[in-house]
Write an enzyme that holds these catalytic residues in place. Structure first.
Site: not given
Ligand code: NAP
Length: 286
Positions: A66, A211-213, A216
């Site tokens: 990252y 990608f729990p959200l 976004g």
């Molecule tokens: N193992 C793997 O291969 C893998 C792959 C991907 C991710 N991950 C891990 O999983 C974690 C979570 O996944 P992710 O961060 O990619 O995706 P996510 O949590 O599903 O979504 C993050 C996105 O949602 C937006 N967001 C978050 N809270 C919000 C809210 N309350 N209202 C509106 N928009 C919101 C964020 O923008 P803002 O910044 O503007 O809030 C960002 O664009 C990562 O941080 C990482 O640690 C692991």
């Protein structure tokens, strides 16, 4: 006002001996665009991490890739010396060639190097949870997990986890080492990992949905969760997280955000209790 918002999600003991508050935080949104380079707003990134601890988050997910290296450096800068209950889960196994580019590399010597480098960057004596970011098909699972097992035996890693695996990958890895967690793409709208999640629930292995959200998509005010959110006086993101928390006691959601406001709002989802009927209806709506 500072409140322990995360606590209401309950705890899960990784490997049976390392408790974390279930609703955690993922650091992938902290580096620049394409998960590459420094954050757009360094001070806000530090504020997000410190605020997470203030509101009761104890489980932080990160990776060497990252940035690369940016998220681990930010964690150390913001949180070191770490509070006793803070648990940092890092990963290696994906190399970076530029923004948005990721290539698996599971060569044992490389994995060892990355563990050594993460120990230095995070400034810890032992990594709480080390996850193999991807299984690299160029090398055997036994070689990749075997190197992590050796690092565990040497005292550099406490627990071993996997990422983006099938049930059979997990079973293959379990022949070499104890696996305490898996991390796969999973959210209300993308549920291909159901069989793995059910398997983890049976075995009391942590399931960390990334990608729990849906990056976004599930947060949108006009998205599939909007109506139910209104009824709950909650946001769509909060409902998506509450649904994950109810799905199984082994689920540890790690929503990512670069904003303190979104962090506060996401973490407050810990306090939302869905009825069985609401849980079912949300599952059908998304
Ligand atoms: N193992 C793997 O291969 C893998 C792959 C991907 C991710 N991950 C891990 O999983 C974690 C979570 O996944 P992710 O961060 O990619 O995706 P996510 O949590 O599903 O979504 C993050 C996105 O949602 C937006 N967001 C978050 N809270 C919000 C809210 N309350 N209202 C509106 N928009 C919101 C964020 O923008 P803002 O910044 O503007 O809030 C960002 O664009 C990562 O941080 C990482 O640690 C692991």
């Amino acid at each position: 006002m500072t409140e322990n918002l995360a606590a209401a999600s309950g705890t899960f003991a990784l490997g049976g001996d390392l408790p974390v508050v279930r609703l955690g935080y993922g650091t992938m949104q902290l580096p620049g665009d394409g998960v590459w380079g420094p954050p757009k707003d360094h001070d806000e990134a530090i504020r997000v991490l410190r605020r997470a601890v203030e509101i009761g988050v104890t489980f932080f997910d990160t990776a060497d890739s990252y940035g690369p290296y940016v998220a681990e450096d930010l964690l150390r800068e913001a949180l070191h010396p770490y509070a006793d209950d803070v648990v940092i889960a890092t990963k290696a196994g994906l190399t970076r060639q530029g923004p948005g580019l990721w290539t698996a590399l599971g060569q044992a010597a490389y994995l060892r190097q990355e563990v050594e480098m993460s120990l230095r960057r995070l400034e810890v004596d032992r990594i709480d949870l080390f996850q193999l970011h991807r299984i690299d098909s160029a090398y055997s699972v036994a070689d990749q997990v075997g190197e992590l097992k050796e690092l565990q035996d040497e005292g550099n890693i406490r627990h071993i986890g996997l990422s983006e695996v099938s049930v059979s990958d997990l079973e293959e890895a379990q022949k070499t080492a104890e696996i305490v967690s898996v991390q796969n793409l999973y959210n209300l709208a993308q549920r291909d990992a159901e069989p793995l999640l059910d398997h983890c629930t049976e075995q009391d292995i942590a399931f960390i949905p990334w990608f729990p959200l849906a990056t976004g998509e599930l947060s949108q005010e006009d998205g599939p969760l909007a109506k139910a959110a209104e009824e709950h006086s909650a946001t769509p993101s909060q409902l998506a997280l509450a649904w994950l928390l109810k799905r199984s006691p082994v689920v540890l959601p790690i929503p990512g955000t670069s904003s303190v406001d979104h962090l506060d709002s996401n973490t407050a989802a810990a306090g939302i209790e869905l009825s069985d009927l609401e849980f079912k209806a949300l599952g059908e709506a998304a």
